[in-house]
Write a protein that holds these residues in place. Structure first.
Motif: not given
Length: 184
Positions: A80-81, A85-87, A92-94, A114-115
């Motif tokens: 699940v983790i 991780l791509p999210v 991080a990019r945003a 939210i992050h």
């Protein structure tokens, strides 16, 4: 009023007598002395040994099942983790995007909250980021994507840049950091 109290008291006394009447009296029997017992026979010793082995086997079985359940739980959590991780990477990019627009600054602050909340939730479950920049290259937790010229000998075999964050889950590397390594 006194009649009511007397009726209540009689009811309580009846309940008490019922309780005491329910408890059977058992005559006290003397406990057997160690001298009175005969030593166990060969068959009894074999039966006792078999019983002890069965008990030990059952305890080992319970321990193995508990370990397997823990491993299955960790494996499920890991999967699940790994999907989440791509999210985290996209967050991080945003968050790396800078703007002077006040509306975008407020939006960015909301994204940061939210992050942070998502990161904290994952940390509660054992996910920790790998700090790579400035540490010696370790193939167990770093994946070298590029090798760049180092400006001095101290930067030789040192991680100079983290291209993709790596993570550990309960001290197990589930995704190595993609890094640039210095070469002198």
């Amino acid at each position: 009023m006194s009649k009511q109290k007397k009726v209540e008291q009689d009811t309580i006394e009846e309940k008490d007598t019922v309780r005491t009447a329910e408890v059977p009296e058992t005559p006290e029997q003397p406990e057997p002395q160690a001298e009175d017992k005969a030593p166990p026979s060969g068959e009894e010793m074999i039966e006792m040994s078999r019983h002890l082995r069965l008990q030990a086997d059952f305890e080992n079985f319970k321990r193995r099942v508990r370990q397997e359940m823990d491993q299955m739980s960790c494996y499920g959590k890991e999967q699940v983790i790994l999907d989440i991780l791509p999210v985290m990477d996209n967050f991080a990019r945003a968050l790396g995007f800078e703007s002077d627009n006040q509306e975008l600054i407020r939006f960015r602050e909301g994204m940061e909250m939210i992050h942070r909340q998502l990161s904290d939730a994952l940390k509660k479950h054992g996910l920790m980021p790998i700090d790579a920049v400035g540490t010696p290259f370790d193939p167990n937790c770093h994946e070298a994507i590029m090798q760049v010229d180092a400006s001095c000998a101290e930067e030789d075999n040192l991680v100079l840049d983290d291209l993709q964050q790596g993570y550990t889950l309960n001290d197990k590397v589930i995704r190595p950091s993609m890094v640039k390594v210095g070469k002198y």
